[in-house]
Design a protein around this motif. Structure first.
Motif, PDB file in Angstrom:
ATOM      1  N   GLY A  89       0.808  -1.207   0.000  1.00 33.03           N
ATOM      2  CA  GLY A  89       0.000   0.000   0.000  1.00 33.03           C
ATOM      3  C   GLY A  89       0.847   1.265   0.000  1.00 33.03           C
ATOM      4  O   GLY A  89       0.525   2.241  -0.695  1.00 33.03           O
ATOM      5  N   LYS A  90       1.938   1.268   0.758  1.00 34.24           N
ATOM      6  CA  LYS A  90       2.807   2.446   0.795  1.00 34.24           C
ATOM      7  C   LYS A  90       3.458   2.685  -0.563  1.00 34.24           C
ATOM      8  O   LYS A  90       3.620   3.837  -0.987  1.00 34.24           O
ATOM      9  N   LYS A  91       3.813   1.601  -1.254  1.00 33.32           N
ATOM     10  CA  LYS A  91       4.433   1.751  -2.572  1.00 33.32           C
ATOM     11  C   LYS A  91       3.453   2.343  -3.581  1.00 33.32           C
ATOM     12  O   LYS A  91       3.830   3.128  -4.445  1.00 33.32           O
ATOM     13  N   GLN A  92       2.180   1.977  -3.461  1.00 35.46           N
ATOM     14  CA  GLN A  92       1.196   2.446  -4.431  1.00 35.46           C
ATOM     15  C   GLN A  92       0.568   3.778  -4.036  1.00 35.46           C
ATOM     16  O   GLN A  92       0.319   4.630  -4.888  1.00 35.46           O
ATOM     17  N   PHE A  93       0.305   3.950  -2.742  1.00 37.09           N
ATOM     18  CA  PHE A  93      -0.452   5.128  -2.305  1.00 37.09           C
ATOM     19  C   PHE A  93       0.331   6.076  -1.390  1.00 37.09           C
ATOM     20  O   PHE A  93      -0.092   7.211  -1.169  1.00 37.09           O
ATOM     21  N   GLY A  94       1.424   5.597  -0.808  1.00 35.91           N
ATOM     22  CA  GLY A  94       2.133   6.400   0.183  1.00 35.91           C
ATOM     23  C   GLY A  94       1.407   6.375   1.519  1.00 35.91           C
ATOM     24  O   GLY A  94       0.398   5.690   1.689  1.00 35.91           O
ATOM     25  N   LEU A  95       1.923   7.122   2.489  1.00 38.74           N
ATOM     26  CA  LEU A  95       1.271   7.210   3.789  1.00 38.74           C
ATOM     27  C   LEU A  95       0.056   8.133   3.701  1.00 38.74           C
ATOM     28  O   LEU A  95       0.025   9.049   2.877  1.00 38.74           O
ATOM     29  N   PRO A  96      -0.942   7.924   4.540  1.00 36.71           N
ATOM     30  CA  PRO A  96      -2.091   8.841   4.561  1.00 36.71           C
ATOM     31  C   PRO A  96      -1.648  10.260   4.878  1.00 36.71           C
ATOM     32  O   PRO A  96      -0.708  10.478   5.646  1.00 36.71           O
ATOM     33  N   GLU A  97      -2.327  11.216   4.275  1.00 38.24           N
ATOM     34  CA  GLU A  97      -2.036  12.608   4.601  1.00 38.24           C
ATOM     35  C   GLU A  97      -2.354  12.863   6.072  1.00 38.24           C
ATOM     36  O   GLU A  97      -3.310  12.321   6.613  1.00 38.24           O
ATOM     37  N   GLN A  98      -1.548  13.697   6.685  1.00 37.44           N
ATOM     38  CA  GLN A  98      -1.743  13.990   8.106  1.00 37.44           C
ATOM     39  C   GLN A  98      -1.916  15.494   8.296  1.00 37.44           C
ATOM     40  O   GLN A  98      -1.085  16.284   7.855  1.00 37.44           O
ATOM     41  N   GLU A  99      -2.996  15.884   8.936  1.00 38.60           N
ATOM     42  CA  GLU A  99      -3.221  17.289   9.237  1.00 38.60           C
ATOM     43  C   GLU A  99      -2.244  17.756  10.322  1.00 38.60           C
ATOM     44  O   GLU A  99      -1.765  16.953  11.116  1.00 38.60           O
ATOM     45  N   PRO A 100      -1.969  19.055  10.353  1.00 39.68           N
ATOM     46  CA  PRO A 100      -1.192  19.586  11.486  1.00 39.68           C
ATOM     47  C   PRO A 100      -1.895  19.236  12.792  1.00 39.68           C
ATOM     48  O   PRO A 100      -3.117  19.333  12.905  1.00 39.68           O
ATOM     49  N   LYS A 101      -1.117  18.822  13.769  1.00 42.29           N
ATOM     50  CA  LYS A 101      -1.699  18.341  15.018  1.00 42.29           C
ATOM     51  C   LYS A 101      -2.341  19.481  15.801  1.00 42.29           C
ATOM     52  O   LYS A 101      -1.757  20.553  15.972  1.00 42.29           O
ATOM     53  N   GLN A 102      -3.562  19.255  16.249  1.00 41.09           N
ATOM     54  CA  GLN A 102      -4.282  20.218  17.081  1.00 41.09           C
ATOM     55  C   GLN A 102      -4.164  19.793  18.542  1.00 41.09           C
ATOM     56  O   GLN A 102      -4.451  18.661  18.889  1.00 41.09           O
ATOM     57  N   MET A 103      -3.701  20.698  19.378  1.00 41.41           N
ATOM     58  CA  MET A 103      -3.602  20.431  20.814  1.00 41.41           C
ATOM     59  C   MET A 103      -4.562  21.345  21.549  1.00 41.41           C
ATOM     60  O   MET A 103      -4.463  22.569  21.474  1.00 41.41           O
ATOM     61  N   THR A 104      -5.519  20.758  22.233  1.00 43.22           N
ATOM     62  CA  THR A 104      -6.504  21.532  22.985  1.00 43.22           C
ATOM     63  C   THR A 104      -6.253  21.331  24.475  1.00 43.22           C
ATOM     64  O   THR A 104      -6.240  20.197  24.970  1.00 43.22           O
ATOM     65  N   ASN A 105      -6.059  22.421  25.162  1.00 39.95           N
ATOM     66  CA  ASN A 105      -5.829  22.369  26.616  1.00 39.95           C
ATOM     67  C   ASN A 105      -6.943  23.141  27.314  1.00 39.95           C
ATOM     68  O   ASN A 105      -7.132  24.328  27.083  1.00 39.95           O
ATOM     69  N   PHE A 106      -7.682  22.440  28.147  1.00 38.89           N
ATOM     70  CA  PHE A 106      -8.773  23.081  28.882  1.00 38.89           C
ATOM     71  C   PHE A 106      -8.300  23.373  30.303  1.00 38.89           C
ATOM     72  O   PHE A 106      -7.847  22.481  31.020  1.00 38.89           O
ATOM     73  N   ASN A 107      -8.413  24.606  30.685  1.00 39.77           N
ATOM     74  CA  ASN A 107      -8.024  25.021  32.039  1.00 39.77           C
ATOM     75  C   ASN A 107      -9.283  25.365  32.834  1.00 39.77           C
ATOM     76  O   ASN A 107     -10.208  25.984  32.322  1.00 39.77           O
ATOM     77  N   ARG A 108      -9.311  24.996  34.065  1.00 36.40           N
ATOM     78  CA  ARG A 108     -10.465  25.285  34.916  1.00 36.40           C
ATOM     79  C   ARG A 108     -10.081  26.334  35.946  1.00 36.40           C
ATOM     80  O   ARG A 108      -8.960  26.412  36.366  1.00 36.40           O
TER      81      ARG A 108
END
Length: 205
Positions: free
Chosen positions: A186-205
Motif C-alpha cells: 500500500g505504501k508503494k502504491q499510495f504512500g502514507l495517509p495525509e496527516q493534518e497539522p496536530k491540534q492540541m486543545t488544553n482546557f483550564n479550569r
C-alpha cells in the motif's frame, strides 16, 4: 522488512521469551527479518517530562540501551512488545522504556505494525494488553490481532505445555506478517495517509 521484538521480562529465557521466539520462527519462515532484544533486566529510568525531547531528537537521559532501541525501532516495520504480568500490568522497566520511546523520539511511527504479548501464571493478561496497546493507538500504528488475547501461560518450565498459547503466538505472527506485507504494498502504491497539522486543545479550569 524488519520486526523488532522486545522481551520485557527480567528472565531472559522465561515464558515471555518462549512466546516471542515462537513468533520469530514464523517471521523467519515468512522472510521477515526479526530480532529479539532483552530489555527487562536493564536499568531504565522513567520519563520526567523535562521537555528536552521537544527541542532535540532524542531523550535527555542516556541510560541502558534506549537510544540503540530507538534507532532499531525507527528502522523497523513492526514492533512486538512482550511482558510478564505483574499485578495485572506490565513490567515497570518495560513501561519506562516505552514511555520514552513513544514520547521522546519523534521519528515517524505511523503504519508501523504493533502487537502486544502478555504472559502470566494465570490471570491479568487482558489488562496488560490494554496497557500495552495504547502505545500503538496514539501513534497511528495498526495493531495486529490473533485468535484470542495474545499470551502464554505458565512458568517457563511449563509454558511449552500451553499448546493453545503457542498456537496464538504463531497465529499472531502469521497475521502480522500479512499485515506488514499488505502495508508495504500500500505504501508503494499510495504512500502514507495525509496527516493534518496536530491540534492540541488544553482546557483550564
Amino acid at each position: 522488512m524488519k520486526v523488532l521484538l522486545l522481551n520485557g521480562s527480567p528472565n531472559k529465557n522465561g515464558t515471555t521469551y518462549i512466546a516471542l521466539n515462537e513468533m520469530k520462527k514464523v517471521f523467519d519462515g515468512e522472510g521477515i527479518e526479526s530480532e529479539i532484544i532483552h530489555v527487562g533486566n536493564k536499568v531504565i529510568r522513567g520519563c520526567m517530562d523535562c521537555g528536552y525531547c521537544r527541542t532535540h531528537s532524542s531523550c535527555a537521559f542516556k541510560d541502558d540501551c534506549v537510544d540503540e532501541i530507538a534507532t532499531k525501532f525507527e528502522n523497523a516495520d513492526g514492533l512486538v512488545v512482550g511482558s510478564p504480568v505483574y499485578y495485572a500490568s506490565a513490567n515497570a522497566t518495560l513501561v519506562a522504556l516505552l514511555d520514552r520511546l513513544f514520547h521522546g523520539y519523534h521519528f515517524e511511527k505511523r503504519m508501523k505494525v504493533g502487537a502486544s504479548v502478555a504472559c502470566a501464571r494465570r490471570g491479568g493478561i487482558t489488562a496488560t494488553h490494554d496497557q500495552l496497546n495504547k502505545y500503538f493507538t496514539i501513534s497511528g500504528m495498526p495493531i495486529a490481532s490473533g485468535q484470542y488475547w495474545n499470551g502464554l501461560h505458565g512458568y517457563a518450565e511449563l509454558a511449552h505445555q500451553d499448546k493453545e498459547g503457542l498456537q496464538q503466538m504463531r497465529t499472531l505472527a502469521n497475521n502480522m506478517s500479512f499485515l506488514l506485507k499488505s502495508i508495504e504494498l500500500g505504501k508503494k502504491q499510495f504512500g502514507l495517509p495525509e496527516q493534518e497539522p496536530k491540534q492540541m486543545t488544553n482546557f483550564n479550569r
